[in-house]
Design an enzyme around this catalytic site. Structure first.
Site, mmCIF file in Angstrom:
data_model
loop_
_atom_site.group_PDB
_atom_site.id
_atom_site.type_symbol
_atom_site.label_atom_id
_atom_site.label_comp_id
_atom_site.label_asym_id
_atom_site.label_seq_id
_atom_site.Cartn_x
_atom_site.Cartn_y
_atom_site.Cartn_z
ATOM 1 N N GLY A 20 -10.329 -4.064 -5.448
ATOM 2 C CA GLY A 20 -10.552 -3.515 -3.990
ATOM 3 C C GLY A 20 -10.095 -2.314 -4.685
ATOM 4 O O GLY A 20 -9.783 -1.259 -3.484
ATOM 5 N N GLY A 24 -10.550 2.909 0.176
ATOM 6 C CA GLY A 24 -9.274 3.352 0.217
ATOM 7 C C GLY A 24 -8.158 3.776 -0.253
ATOM 8 O O GLY A 24 -7.992 4.711 -1.431
ATOM 9 N N GLY A 26 -6.972 2.129 -3.326
ATOM 10 C CA GLY A 26 -7.595 1.616 -4.101
ATOM 11 C C GLY A 26 -8.550 2.846 -4.538
ATOM 12 O O GLY A 26 -8.270 3.184 -5.876
ATOM 13 N N SER A 150 4.057 -3.738 0.677
ATOM 14 C CA SER A 150 4.161 -2.809 1.363
ATOM 15 C C SER A 150 5.286 -2.012 2.622
ATOM 16 O O SER A 150 6.280 -2.832 2.501
ATOM 17 C CB SER A 150 3.104 -2.784 2.715
ATOM 18 O OG SER A 150 3.154 -2.520 3.986
ATOM 19 N N TYR A 175 0.573 -10.430 8.441
ATOM 20 C CA TYR A 175 0.856 -9.444 7.007
ATOM 21 C C TYR A 175 1.732 -9.329 6.245
ATOM 22 O O TYR A 175 1.936 -9.406 5.104
ATOM 23 C CB TYR A 175 0.086 -8.613 8.183
ATOM 24 C CG TYR A 175 -0.192 -7.216 7.008
ATOM 25 C CD1 TYR A 175 -0.874 -6.885 6.096
ATOM 26 C CD2 TYR A 175 0.609 -5.757 7.123
ATOM 27 C CE1 TYR A 175 -0.748 -5.803 5.221
ATOM 28 C CE2 TYR A 175 1.230 -5.110 6.248
ATOM 29 C CZ TYR A 175 -0.320 -5.178 5.287
ATOM 30 O OH TYR A 175 -0.095 -4.029 4.621
#
Length: 307
Positions: A20, A24, A26, A150, A175
Site C-alpha cells: 500500500g 499516505g 505507506g 493503530s 476497523y
C-alpha cells in the site's frame, strides 16, 4: 538512544517491501527509506497510482532505488504471485505491512472467499504474504516484519467467536477489530519466530493520528482540498502529517536498538517523534495470539510454516 528522522542510518544494500505504498503513511515510509539508501519495492494494487508514487520519489530523492510490484491483498493469486517474485530475489530485509482500509464500508462486505472485507484487507492478506515470503526473510540477516497497528486498538475489542462480524457489523467494529487482530498477529509472530530460533524479528507500530490535510502536497500522491486542509489544521494540537507518521515504521525498519516484540508509536500518542510505547494487554496476550492464529490460517487458507 535518540532517533533523528533527518539523520537516518545508511540502508544501502537492503531491500524493503512496503504494501500500500502509493499514498499516505505507506508512500512516506517508502520515500524516507529510499532517501536512506534502501531499495524499496512499492507493492500496490493500482498500477497508475503506483507509477505516480514512483515518479514522485524519483523527483524528490536523487538516485532513489525504487520499483513497483502489483499486489492486491484481497486476492490470493495476486498475493502468491508477489510472494513468488520476492522469493526469486533470494532475500528480503524487511516487509512493512501497511496496506489497509482506513474508512470501512457502512454495510458489511466480503472478499471473493467469504471473509469480511476489512479483516481480509488489513490482516488476512498480509498473513498469507508473510507466510509465503518467509524463505526470503530467513535469507537476510536480522530481517524484520513491521505491522501497522493503530490507536483504534485501544478503543475496541476482538471477537474471536465472530471474527468476520456476521452478527452486529459496524464500520468501527470492523476497523478497530482488524487493527487489534493485526497487532495480535504481529506479537504472536514474534513469539513463534523466537521459539523457532529464527533471527527474523516482528515489530508492531502505530502512526498516531496522521491526516492528509497536514501532509505536504505531492502531485499524484497527496492533494487534499482546501477545505480538508482547513479542517485538519484546526486539529493541529493533536494531529500530524502522514510524513511524520511514517517516522515510526521507518525507525522500526532501520534502528538496530529496536527488537522483535517491540511496539513503537509517537511520543505524544497521537503525534511526535517515534518512541517505544506500551501496547494494550489484549494485543500482547499469548493466549489470544494462540487462539487467533489457527483462525487466521483457516481464513487465509494458508498454513504458517513455523512451530
Amino acid at each position: 538512544m535518540s532517533w533523528s528522522p533527518s539523520a537516518l542510518p545508511d540502508a544501502h544494500g537492503r531491500t524493503v517491501v512496503v504494501t500500500g505504498a502509493n499514498a499516505g503513511v505507506g508512500y512516506w515510509t517508502s520515500e524516507q527509506l529510499a532517501r536512506a539508501g534502501a531499495h524499496v519495492v512499492l507493492a500496490c494494487r493500482d498500477p497508475e497510482r503506483a507509477e505516480a508514487a514512483l515518479s514522485a520519489i524519483r523527483r524528490r530523492v536523487p538516485r532513489a532505488s525504487v520499483e513497483a510490484m502489483p499486489l492486491d491483498v484481497t486476492d490470493r493469486r495476486s498475493i502468491d504471485a508477489t510472494a513468488d517474485a520476492l522469493l526469486q530475489r533470494g532475500r528480503v530485509d524487511a516487509l512493512v505491512l501497511n496496506a489497509g482500509i482506513v474508512h470501512p464500508p457502512r454495510e458489511r462486505q466480503t472478499d471473493a472467499y467469504g471473509n469480511e472485507l476489512v479483516l481480509a484487507t488489513n490482516v488476512l492478506g498480509h498473513f498469507r504474504l508473510v507466510a509465503r515470503t518467509l524463505p526470503a526473510l530467513f535469507a537476510a540477516p536480522d530481517a524484520r516484519v513491521v505491522t501497522l497497528g493503530s490507536l483504534a486498538s485501544r478503543l475496541g475489542r476482538l471477537r474471536l467467536d465472530d471474527l468476520h462480524l456476521e452478527n452486529g457489523y459496524t464500520s468501527w467494529r470492523a476497523y478497530s477489530g482488524s487493527k487489534i487482530a493485526a497487532q495480535v498477529f504481529g506479537f504472536e509472530l514474534d513469539r513463534r519466530l523466537r521459539a523457532a530460533g529464527s533471527s527474523v524479528q516482528s515489530i508492531v507500530v502505530h502512526p498516531g493520528y496522521s491526516t492528509s490535510g497536514r501532509t505536504p502536497g505531492i502531485r499524484g500522491v497527496n492533494h487534499p482540498s482546501r477545505l480538508k486542509r482547513f479542517a485538519d489544521n484546526l486539529q493541529a494540537a493533536w494531529t500530524q502529517g502522514k510524513d511524520s507518521g511514517a517516522h515510526v515504521p521507518v525507525r522500526a525498519v532501520l534502528d538496530n536498538t529496536v527488537s522483535g516484540g517491540d511496539y513503537l508509536g509517537p511520543a505524544g500518542w497521537t503525534k511526535g517523534p517515534p518512541i517505544h510505547t506500551p501496547a494494550t494487554r489484549a494485543s500482547r496476550s499469548p493466549r489470544l495470539g494462540a487462539a487467533l492464529w489457527p483462525l487466521l490460517e483457516d481464513a487465509a487458507a494458508q498454513p504458517f510454516p513455523l512451530p
